[in-house]
Design a protein around this motif. Structure first.
Motif, PDB file in Angstrom:
ATOM      1  N   SER A  13       2.492   1.602  -3.394  1.00 16.99           N
ATOM      2  CA  SER A  13       1.579   1.863  -4.504  1.00 16.99           C
ATOM      3  C   SER A  13       1.121   3.313  -4.573  1.00 16.99           C
ATOM      4  O   SER A  13       0.689   3.772  -5.635  1.00 16.99           O
ATOM      5  N   LEU A  14       1.205   4.084  -3.462  1.00 17.57           N
ATOM      6  CA  LEU A  14       0.745   5.467  -3.495  1.00 17.57           C
ATOM      7  C   LEU A  14       1.488   6.271  -4.559  1.00 17.57           C
ATOM      8  O   LEU A  14       0.873   6.921  -5.406  1.00 17.57           O
ATOM      9  N   ARG A  18       0.833  -1.201   0.000  1.00 15.96           N
ATOM     10  CA  ARG A  18       0.000   0.000   0.000  1.00 15.96           C
ATOM     11  C   ARG A  18       0.870   1.254   0.000  1.00 15.96           C
ATOM     12  O   ARG A  18       0.605   2.208  -0.738  1.00 15.96           O
ATOM     13  N   GLU A  65       3.237   5.101  -7.032  1.00 18.93           N
ATOM     14  CA  GLU A  65       2.965   4.516  -8.343  1.00 18.93           C
ATOM     15  C   GLU A  65       1.603   4.971  -8.867  1.00 18.93           C
ATOM     16  O   GLU A  65       1.445   5.252 -10.059  1.00 18.93           O
ATOM     17  N   GLN A  66       0.619   5.060  -7.979  1.00 15.56           N
ATOM     18  CA  GLN A  66      -0.706   5.526  -8.389  1.00 15.56           C
ATOM     19  C   GLN A  66      -0.660   6.990  -8.822  1.00 15.56           C
ATOM     20  O   GLN A  66      -1.331   7.382  -9.784  1.00 15.56           O
ATOM     21  N   ILE A  73      -6.733   9.965  -4.862  1.00 15.88           N
ATOM     22  CA  ILE A  73      -5.434   9.991  -5.546  1.00 15.88           C
ATOM     23  C   ILE A  73      -5.349  11.214  -6.455  1.00 15.88           C
ATOM     24  O   ILE A  73      -4.310  11.878  -6.534  1.00 15.88           O
ATOM     25  N   GLU A  93       0.770   7.094 -12.229  1.00 12.92           N
ATOM     26  CA  GLU A  93      -0.207   6.594 -13.194  1.00 12.92           C
ATOM     27  C   GLU A  93      -1.273   7.643 -13.491  1.00 12.92           C
ATOM     28  O   GLU A  93      -1.622   7.892 -14.654  1.00 12.92           O
ATOM     29  N   VAL A  94      -1.811   8.278 -12.435  1.00 16.05           N
ATOM     30  CA  VAL A  94      -2.853   9.288 -12.609  1.00 16.05           C
ATOM     31  C   VAL A  94      -2.332  10.471 -13.426  1.00 16.05           C
ATOM     32  O   VAL A  94      -3.014  10.975 -14.328  1.00 16.05           O
ATOM     33  N   LEU A 152     -10.632   5.566 -11.272  1.00 17.58           N
ATOM     34  CA  LEU A 152      -9.476   5.890 -10.434  1.00 17.58           C
ATOM     35  C   LEU A 152      -9.962   6.588  -9.169  1.00 17.58           C
ATOM     36  O   LEU A 152     -10.932   7.355  -9.205  1.00 17.58           O
TER      37      LEU A 152
END
Length: 647
Positions: free
Chosen positions: A114-115, A111, A117-118, A186, A121-122, A182
Motif C-alpha cells: 500500500s505504500l 502494508r 499505492e498511497q 505519506i 494516490e497522494v 491523508l
C-alpha cells in the motif's frame, strides 16, 4: 521484511490476466508479423529483430540468444528482480487480489504494497488540486503566463495537466491532511511537504509556482516540476528523489512521446519542460526533456526501447550551458555512439534559440527540416573543435590537430574512421586539394592504431594465406570481402526466393565476384541456369546444389575452397534468418571494396603525376579519385549500421 510466499491461486491469476504483448510492449517496440509480434531483443545487442512474442501461446523467444519464457520471466530477467516482486507488481497492475500461504502475514504484506499505492494516490490528488487552483483567482497570473508568455492553448494545458501551487505555506498540507485526512508522513515521502525546523508541523515544498506533473511511462504522476512566477530562486524546483521518482531514470513527457518515437523511429531530447511541451503542441510528438541533469545512460537506454533504428537527436540550447550539456551527454553515451548502438545527432537551433522560442516564429515543418539536416555527433564535435580557430595560425592549427586526433582515436570502426580522417584532412588543407593526401598521412601517423582496432589496406598475399580467412575483430578488406561474397553465394544456393534479388543487385551495380574461387562457382551457376529461361524460373534448391556438386567432382582443388557453401550449420542458419538485410549488406560490402580500390588507384596515379608537366592528366586523376571518394562518403551516410557488425 521478506515478502511471504504467494498463494498458487494468485500466481495463476496473474499469469491469466497479464497479457504478454501488453507487458513486453512497455520495453520493446513490437511489430505485427503474421500471427506473432517481432522486435529487437532486449537481452542482447542486435541490428535486425529476432525476438518473437506469441499472443496465443503467451510466450516470448529470441532466435538470437535463445531467451524465452512467459510474462513473469520476461520482467524478472529484464529487471533482475525476484519472482515474488514481479508477481506482486503485475498483480497490482491487473488488479489481482493477493493471497499468501500464511494468512497471518497478509496484513504486513498489504502494508508494504500500500505504500507505493498511497504515494500514487497522494500525487494524483495533488495534481488535481494544482489544476483546480490554476482556474481560481489566485491562479490568474499562472494561466496568463501560460497563454501569453508561452502561447499555449487550452488543450495543451489540459494534456499536460499543468497547474498552480498557491502562495500559502500550508495550503496543500491543509487540503490533503486536514480536509482529505491523508497521512502527513505519506505527503513527506512523496516530496510534497517538509517538517519545520522548529519541529512544529510541516510546510509546502511548492509555493506560488506553476506546476508541471512528471509522469512515469504508464502516465502516473510520480513527481512535480515547479516554475517560479516571481524572482525567487531557483527558477525551476523539482521534487526530491522518492521511492517512485529518480531524476536520472526519468524523462519528462515520455508517456506522451513513446508512441510518436516508435512511429517516427526517432527520439528528440530537449532541455526544458516547456521545450518539450511546445514541440508536442506543434505536433512534434516524439520529444522528451531531461530533468535538469546530464542525460544519463539509463535515460538513453530507456528511449532506445522505442526506436528500432536507435535514432536520437539532442536539441539543447546553443549557448555555452547548452553546449556543455550536449558535451556531457555525449561523454555519457559515447561508448554506445562509437559502437554505432545509437545513431546520435546534435541540433543547435539558429540564433541560439531553444525549441520553445524557435516555434514562436517558425512552423513545425521548419523545425522538422532542421531535425532532418542535424549533423551527426562526430561532425558536431569537429565543428566545436574548429570553431573560432584560425587554422592559418600555427598554434591554432596544432591545437586543433591534436584535438581531432584525440577524437579520431576513439573511433573503433575502420570504415567510419577512414571517412572522418578524410573529412578532417579536408578541413586542415584549407581548400588546397594538393595537401589532402599529406594531411591524411599525418593524421593516420598520429592516430597510430593497433592492428586489432584498425586495419590498413594490405596486399592479397598477406591477407590471404591458402584457404585461411583472417578472424581479427575488425576484418581486413580481404577477409571482409571473402565473408560477404561467401554469404551471398550461400544465400543464393539455400534461399531460392532471394536469387532474383541477388542477380538484379549485381547487375544494377555492375559487380563481379572478386575472389577466384567464388567467381568460378558463380560461372558454374550461370552455366547450369540459362540466363533467359532457368535463371528466371529458379531451379529448385536441391537440384541446383546437387548438379553443382556433380559438376565439381572433376574440379578437386576448386571444390575444396567452396564445398562449405553447400551446407548450412547453426551459425549460417542464424545469418540466413536475416536474409534481406544480409543480402543488402553483402552487396554493399562488395560495392564498397570496389570503390575503395578505384579510389586508391586514382589517388596513387594523381600523386605520381607532375601537375606542371601534365596538368590535364593531373586534373583528370584528381576528379576521378574525388568522384570515388564522394561515392564512398554517400554509402557511409546511407548506412545506419556498420557492414562489419552485420556480417
Amino acid at each position: 521484511m521478506q515478502i511471504p510466499r504467494l498463494h498458487p491461486d494468485t500466481i495463476e491469476e496473474v499469469k491469466l490476466r497479464a497479457d504478454i504483448v501488453d507487458v513486453v510492449s512497455e520495453y520493446v517496440v513490437l511489430r505485427k508479423r503474421g500471427k506473432d509480434f517481432v522486435g529487437l531483443c532486449p537481452f542482447h545487442d542486435e541490428k535486425s529483430p529476432s525476438f518473437t512474442v506469441s499472443q496465443t501461446k503467451q510466450m516470448y523467444y529470441c532466435f538470437g540468444c535463445q531467451a524465452g519464457g512467459n510474462a513473469i520471466k520476461f520482467v524478472m530477467e529484464l529487471g533482475k528482480r525476484s519472482f515474488a516482486d514481479v508477481v506482486l507488481d503485475l498483480a497490482r497492475r491487473y488488479q489481482v487480489p493477493v493471497q499468501t500461504l500464511e494468512p497471518e502475514q497478509r496484513q504486513e504484506l498489504q502494508r508494504q504494497l500500500s505504500l507505493r499505492e498511497q504515494l500514487y494516490e497522494v500525487l494524483a490528488t495533488s495534481a488535481q488540486f494544482y489544476q483546480h487552483a490554476l482556474r481560481q483567482s489566485q491562479g490568474q497570473k499562472a494561466i496568463q503566463y501560460l497563454q501569453s508568455n508561452r502561447q499555449l492553448k487550452e488543450e495543451t494545458i489540459q494534456q499536460f495537466g499543468l497547474g498552480y501551487a498557491p502562495a500559502g505555506w500550508e495550503t496543500l498540507y491543509r487540503y490533503l491532511v486536514e480536509d482529505k485526512r491523508l497521512p502527513a508522513q505519506i505527503l513527506e515521502k512523496a516530496g510534497l511537504i517538509k517538517p519545520r525546523s522548529s519541529g512544529g508541523g510541516y510546510y509546502d515544498v511548492f509555493r506560488d509556482r506553476l506546476m508541471i506533473p512528471i509522469r512515469d511511462v504508464q502516465g502516473r504522476v510520480i513527481a512535480f516540476g515547479g516554475r517560479t512566477l516571481t524572482d525567487e530562486q531557483p527558477k525551476y524546483l523539482n521534487s526530491p528523489e522518492t521511492e517512485l521518482f529518480s531524476k536520472g531514470k526519468t524523462l519528462f513527457a515520455l508517456d506522451q512521446a513513446k508512441a510518436g518515437i516508435s512511429q517516427l523511429d526517432q527520439a528528440v531530447v530537449v532541455e526544458g519542460y516547456f521545450d518539450a511541451i511546445a514541440l508536442h503542441a506543434a505536433g512534434i510528438n516524439n520529444a522528451v526533456a531531461s530533468l535538469g541533469t546530464a542525460l544519463s545512460l539509463e535515460q538513453v537506454r530507456l528511449l532506445l526501447r522505442y526506436t528500432e533504428s536507435k535514432q536520437l537527436v539532442l536539441n539543447f540550447d546553443a549557448d555555452k550551458a547548452g553546449t556543455n550539456a550536449a558535451e556531457r551527454a555525449i561523454s555519457e553515451i559515447a561508448e554506445l555512439a562509437y559502437k554505432g548502438e545509437v545513431q546520435l545527432k546534435i541540433l543547435n537551433l539558429p540564433d541560439g534559440k531553444d525549441a520553445d522560442e524557435y516555434l514562436y516564429s517558425h512552423t513545425s515543418e521548419d523545425y522538422g527540416e532542421l531535425l532532418k539536416n542535424a549533423p551527426l555527433w562526430l561532425n558536431w564535435q569537429i565543428q566545436q573543435i574548429i570553431q573560432d580557430r584560425d587554422l592559418r595560425q600555427a598554434t591554432d592549427f596544432q591545437q586543433v590537430t591534436q584535438q581531432l586526433v584525440k577524437l579520431l582515436k576513439n573511433i573503433a570502426n575502420s570504415d567510419t574512421r577512414n571517412y572522418y580522417v578524410s573529412y578532417c584532412a579536408e578541413i586542415l588543407s584549407l581548400g588546397d586539394t594538393r595537401l589532402i593526401p599529406l594531411r591524411v598521412e599525418n593524421l593516420l601517423t598520429q592516430i597510430a592504431p593497433p592492428p586489432a582496432t584498425y586495419s590498413k589496406p594490405v596486399s592479397a598475399k598477406k591477407a590471404w594465406g591458402g584457404n585461411k580467412v583472417s578472424h581479427s575483430p575488425l576484418p581486413t578488406e580481404r577477409s571482409l570481402l571473402e565473408h560477404a561474397e561467401a554469404l551471398l553465394l550461400r544465400i543464393y544456393l539455400h534461399c531460392p526466393e532471394q536469387r532474383q534479388v541477388i542477380i538484379d543487385e549485381l547487375e544494377e551495380r555492375d559487380l563481379q565476384f572478386s575472389l577466384s574461387h567464388h567467381r568460378f562457382l558463380w560461372q558454374q551457376i550461370l552455366e547450369i541456369s540459362s540466363v533467359d529461361e532457368e535463371m528466371r524460373n529458379f531451379a529448385s534448391q536441391p537440384d541446383l546444389i546437387s548438379r553443382l556438386q556433380d559438376q565439381f567432382l572433376e574440379f578437386g582443388s576448386e571444390m575444396g575452397l567452396i564445398s562449405h557453401l553447400f551446407h548450412v550449420n547453426e551459425k549460417n542458419q542464424k545469418e540466413i534468418l536475416r536474409t534481406p538485410q544480409v543480402v543488402q549488406a553483402a552487396i554493399a560490402c562488395m560495392d564498397l571494396v570496389m570503390l575503395e580500390k578505384r579510389y586508391r588507384h586514382f589517388l596513387e596515379l594523381w600523386q605520381q603525376t607532375d601537375p606542371e608537366a601534365e596538368p590535364e592528366r593531373y586534373q583528370s586523376y584528381y576528379q576521378a579519385f574525388y568522384a570515388e571518394k564522394i561515392k564512398l562518403q554517400k554509402i557511409d551516410r546511407q548506412r545506419l549500421f556498420s557492414i562489419t557488425e552485420l556480417l
